[in-house]
Design an enzyme around this catalytic site. Structure first.
Site, PDB file in Angstrom:
ATOM      1  N   LEU A  19       0.842  -1.185   0.000  1.00 37.92           N
ATOM      2  CA  LEU A  19       0.000   0.000   0.000  1.00 37.92           C
ATOM      3  C   LEU A  19       0.882   1.241   0.000  1.00 37.92           C
ATOM      4  CD1 LEU A  19      -2.726  -0.982   2.606  1.00 37.92           C
ATOM      5  CD2 LEU A  19      -2.928  -1.002   0.112  1.00 37.92           C
ATOM      6  N   LYS A  20       0.388   2.305  -0.585  1.00 43.66           N
ATOM      7  CA  LYS A  20       1.074   3.598  -0.540  1.00 43.66           C
ATOM      8  C   LYS A  20       0.548   4.363   0.671  1.00 43.66           C
ATOM      9  CE  LYS A  20       2.389   7.536  -3.355  1.00 43.66           C
ATOM     10  NZ  LYS A  20       2.256   8.533  -2.260  1.00 43.66           N
ATOM     11  N   TRP A  21       1.412   4.571   1.650  1.00 39.79           N
ATOM     12  CA  TRP A  21       1.010   5.206   2.902  1.00 39.79           C
ATOM     13  C   TRP A  21       1.032   6.720   2.760  1.00 39.79           C
ATOM     14  CZ3 TRP A  21      -1.180   2.093   6.275  1.00 39.79           C
ATOM     15  CH2 TRP A  21      -0.875   0.741   6.206  1.00 39.79           C
TER      16      TRP A  21
END
Length: 285
Positions: A19-21
């Protein structure tokens, strides 16, 4: 190590996907009980996030350099960037919304450089050396199935995903070993102004059931040069003294009649009802 952006997710056995935080990117330098959090532009973030001091006790080695993101996570474990805004401009650390350091890489361990170690080996080392808590978490990943993770992130309303080559070293530059694939939303807006340096537009949206316009903030311009030149030849002919809504005085802004609609891509609408990461990508005249 920075990422190149691509438009579409993909599947590949040569990549892992995470996931892209959504937060503040930071390197974490741990030395016994000492912690230094350093931003991309080498700003010392440690004083602004004092609650992260505890992560030194969750690391099993003597010293390390970690890469990760400082995030505020809500009850569902989703990052909410707005809760972070303002923290680094405050004189004292405000922990009304305590943050979490989400780490996805380890660059050094016990005085040993790991930047040439393949990514999956670094991931295993990271897993062995940290104990997760509310203040420190590992970014989980899956192998090969980038499209599936992208679909899940889209359903959950997250920012996007990243793809990393499994055998990649860590490079201190923008590298094509790593890609980011953002999840964009699209809508139609109306142009209500422009900055006098011609670098951005101000836009709004018509409210339902009436002819009033709600101000949606400033967006960047992602038109080709021909479209941009044509737009700025026309916009000055539409100038007005004030916008069709109440707004705090903004210097360096020219307001215009709401005569040109546009397609805007953005990541989310903030609690202030403005586009976040907004870009005008198409004109609708």
């Amino acid at each position: 190590m920075l990422l190149f952006e691509i438009e579409k997710p993909f599947n590949s056995p040569d990549y892992i996907f995470e996931l892209k935080w959504d937060g503040y990117r930071a390197l974490a330098f741990i030395n016994d009980n000492n912690l230094l959090l350093q931003s991309r532009n080498q700003k010392n973030l440690t004083p602004y996030f004092s609650e992260l001091k505890s992560i030194t006790s969750l690391f099993k080695g003597t010293n390390a350099v970690l890469d990760g993101e400082i995030c505020y996570l809500n009850r569902d474990g989703k990052p909410v960037f707005e809760k972070l805004q303002g923290r680094i401009w405050q004189k004292k650390s405000n922990i009304k919304y305590p943050v979490t350091y989400i780490t996805w890489d380890i660059l050094g361990l016990n005085n040993n450089d790991l930047t040439r170690t393949p990514l999956l080996e670094r991931k295993k080392i990271l897993q062995n050396y940290i104990q997760e808590s509310n203040r420190l978490k590992r970014s989980k990943y899956i192998k090969e199935k980038g499209k599936e993770l992208y679909e899940m992130a889209e359903e959950e309303g997250l920012e996007g995903i990243v793809a990393k080559k499994v055998n990649s070293p860590y490079e201190f530059k923008r590298s094509k070993y790593w890609y980011k694939i953002k999840i964009w939303q699209y809508t139609t807006a109306v142009i209500v102004g422009f900055t006098r340096d011609k670098e951005a537009l101000l836009v709004g949206k018509y409210l339902k059931d009436n002819n009033k316009i709600s101000f949606m903030g400033r967006v960047k311009i992602a038109l080709n040069e021909a479209e941009k030149k044509a737009l700025f030849r026309f916009l000055p002919t539409l100038k007005v003294k004030k916008p069709p809504f109440k707004v705090r005085h903004k210097q360096g802004i020219s307001w215009v009649k709401p005569a040109i609609q546009c397609k805007v891509k953005y990541t989310e609408i903030t609690s202030n009802n403005t586009f976040r990461h907004g870009f005008v990508v198409k004109l609708k005249i």
